[in-house]
Scaffold this active site. Structure first.
Site, PDB file in Angstrom:
ATOM      1  N   ASP A 204       0.861  -1.177  -0.100  1.00 39.07           N
ATOM      2  CA  ASP A 204      -0.058  -0.112   0.085  1.00 39.07           C
ATOM      3  C   ASP A 204       0.952   1.310   0.014  1.00 39.07           C
ATOM      4  O   ASP A 204       1.740   1.250   0.704  1.00 39.07           O
ATOM      5  CB  ASP A 204      -0.930  -0.251   1.375  1.00 39.07           C
ATOM      6  N   GLU A 260      15.290 -13.304   0.562  1.00 42.28           N
ATOM      7  CA  GLU A 260      15.671 -14.328   1.399  1.00 42.28           C
ATOM      8  C   GLU A 260      14.837 -15.576   1.301  1.00 42.28           C
ATOM      9  O   GLU A 260      15.270 -16.593   1.446  1.00 42.28           O
ATOM     10  CB  GLU A 260      15.433 -13.739   3.012  1.00 42.28           C
TER      11      GLU A 260
HETATM   12  C1  NOJ Z   1      -4.624   2.681  -0.752  1.00 42.79           C
HETATM   13  C2  NOJ Z   1      -5.503   1.657  -0.598  1.00 42.79           C
HETATM   14  O1  NOJ Z   1      -6.043   0.888  -1.953  1.00 42.79           O
HETATM   15  C3  NOJ Z   1      -7.085   2.463  -0.048  1.00 42.79           C
HETATM   16  O2  NOJ Z   1      -8.175   1.572   0.253  1.00 42.79           O
HETATM   17  C4  NOJ Z   1      -6.599   2.972   1.197  1.00 42.79           C
HETATM   18  O3  NOJ Z   1      -7.612   3.779   1.683  1.00 42.79           O
HETATM   19  C5  NOJ Z   1      -5.365   3.942   1.263  1.00 42.79           C
HETATM   20  N1  NOJ Z   1      -4.163   3.344   0.434  1.00 42.79           N
HETATM   21  C6  NOJ Z   1      -4.714   4.189   2.554  1.00 42.79           C
HETATM   22  O4  NOJ Z   1      -4.243   3.008   3.014  1.00 42.79           O
END
Ligand code: NOJ
Ligand code: CA
Length: 527
Positions: A204, A260
């Site tokens: 993310d 790893e």
């Molecule tokens: C991207 C994620 O796909 C989304 O759902 C989220 O709200 C934001 N990042 C924050 O983590």
């Protein structure tokens, strides 16, 4: 190297709360996924035939951002199951040749994570520096950075008299990756799930892990870059809060951990300033894959999709590999986005052929294989603060009450229109599901489509996108007519492997001009 599993894979993203509820509490869970693994891949033509699953976050979370606010990186949210259920899922998936990748959310934690509870307890706490704190006056944030969800990215913390940074919700404080302890802690998290059999991670906001050391103001936006609602509202160039050169060193550190384990991978959620910058994340020793959201945002125009593909093919570092997706849990489903001004079903079929026909790894989003549209969620049932519920509604397994998703009368999000469902499509050779199954099977059987090089035709009409894929001894031509008119396209001689037009006669084609019907997608296995 060119042969790593993830290059050949068709991934399938599952939003765990919405896939299948095994215990009747109205919330999808890990055991529910296990019950439906045969649907995804049982080794026969009856199943969809995917190779890997990306699970949106499964960790304990106060659910302010539905799991993207993690309060414990090394456990499973009790509503979804527990570690034993995760182990079962990995084991059962492995028996079917399916790998599981997890969603890693390293940029921020929940404000309820013990690290933040410590960090915010007092200025001298040893974990103070794990997050990004700034002194200042309570009436003026330290700089002009804005949260991706709107408003200032800084929140004043009254008890300790400082500001903290949150690129998303105030309940999602950003970690400080300039502190090596944070880096080491996240490496441990990576190892925790890799040790338990995760095949890798979707990471993310990976481009956000490093912020400007001097916290300079972002300059104003000269032009709207992404064309999305949010960015119109954000109105600044994200020069100093995300996509910094220093982030690549953090990514290389993550990659060393991944390596790893030998055969694991990372796909990044990267929102770079341009595709050139996206390519930087795919250099050797960094991410194996990264989503290209400019492709996802393309309007229904052959030339726009083609331009994205051409640019990526031109600038990707040698040996790196594209990744294509059209839907996920953050945006309206593509079948609904493409419905304006055309036949949504036909366009969705064309989109699927493009997605699975391009050189690269494809990511499907649960429900797209049955043409599940975005749902209208009534105001009183909305759960997400920033309006993304419509693409997160429960999987439509059948037209029974509960949609085959749950026995509960109260699913956590209401079901969409279950007239579109798996049960009805399963045995219908003309259904969207049958089309996806056939397409994935054709791809799997074709070395050209799985791993071949791509050559984009430059003589196709403007509203068509035509390309040839080629691997040793195998060639396939993919012809896509985005337009609403019949189009004559130069075809290679061979055999029609698939067409999205039910009226198309199967069989041989001779080289020469071939008329494609409006929105028709065709794959020719070149002789
Ligand atoms: C991207 C994620 O796909 C989304 O759902 C989220 O709200 C934001 N990042 C924050 O983590
Ligand atoms: Ca449940």
């Amino acid at each position: 190297m060119a042969d790593e599993w993830w290059r050949r894979a068709v991934f399938y993203q599952i939003y765990p709360r919405s896939f299948a509820d095994s215990n009747g509490d109205g919330i999808g869970d890990l055991d529910g996924i296990v019950e439906h693994l045969d649907y995804l891949n049982d080794g026969t033509d009856r199943s969809l035939g995917i190779d890997a699953i990306w699970l949106s976050p499964i960790n304990p979370s106060p659910l302010k951002d539905w799991g993207y606010d993690v309060s414990d990186y090394c456990d499973v949210h009790p509503e979804l199951g527990d570690l034993a259920a995760f182990d079962r899922l990995v084991g059962e998936a492995r028996r079917r040749g399916i790998r599981i990748i997890l969603d890693l959310v390293p940029n921020h934690t929940s404000d309820q994570h013990p690290w933040f509870l410590e960090s915010s307890s007092c200025r001298s706490n040893p974990r103070r520096d794990w997050y990004i704190w700034k002194a200042g006056s309570p009436d003026r944030p330290p700089n002009n950075w804005v949260s991706m969800f709107g408003g200032s990215a800084w929140k004043w913390h009254e008890p300790t008299g400082e500001w903290y940074l949150h690129l998303f919700l105030p309940e999602q404080p950003d970690l400080n990756y300039r502190n090596p302890e944070v880096v080491a802690a996240m490496h441990d998290v990576l190892r925790f799930w890799l040790d338990r059999g995760a095949a890798g991670y979707r990471v993310d906001v990976i481009h956000g892990l490093m912020k400007d050391a001097e916290f300079r103001d972002n300059p104003p936006l000269e032009r709207v870059e992404w064309g999305s609602q949010t960015d119109v509202e954000l109105k600044q160039r994200h020069l100093y809060d995300v996509d910094l050169p220093e982030v690549h060193e953090i990514i290389r550190g993550f990659r060393r951990v991944i390596d790893e384990y030998g055969d694991r991978m990372m796909v990044g959620e990267v929102w770079p300033r341009d595709n050139q910058s996206l390519a930087m994340y795919l250099r050797p020793g960094e991410l194996q894959q990264a989503f290209n959201f400019r492709f996802l945002f393309c309007p229904w125009k052959a030339s726009r999709f083609r331009a994205q593909v051409e640019e990526m093919e031109r600038i990707l570092p040698a040996g790196s590999w594209p990744t294509w997706t059209l839907s996920n849990h953050d945006f309206p489903r593509h079948i609904t986005r493409y419905a304006q001004g055309g036949d949504a079903q036909a366009r969705a079929r064309l989109a699927a052929v493009m997605l699975l026909g391009l050189r690269g790894t494809s990511f499907l989003y649960y429900g797209e294989e049955i043409g599940m549209p975005n749902a209208e969620v009534a105001r009183e049932h909305r759960r997400d603060r920033v309006g993304r519920d419509g693409c997160r509604t429960p999987m439509q397994w059948s037209n029974e009450p509960g949609g085959g998703f749950t026995r509960s009368q109260r699913p956590w999000l209401p079901l969409g229109d279950c007239a579109v469902n798996v049960a009805d499509q399963m045995n219908d050779p003309h259904s969207m599901l049958s089309f996806y199954r056939r397409l994935i099977r054709i791809r799997r059987a074709s070395p050209a489509l799985v791993s071949g090089a791509i050559r984009i035709a430059d003589d196709a009409p403007d509203d068509c996108f035509v390309f040839v894929r080629e691997a040793a001894g195998s060639r396939a031509m993919v012809m896509l007519n985005f337009g609403e008119e019949r189009r004559e396209i130069r075809a290679a001689s061979g055999r029609i492997a698939l067409s999205s037009d039910p009226a198309r006669e199967p069989g041989a084609v001779k080289s020469g001009m071939l008329a494609l019907s409006p929105n028709e997608a065709l794959i020719i296995e070149i002789a």
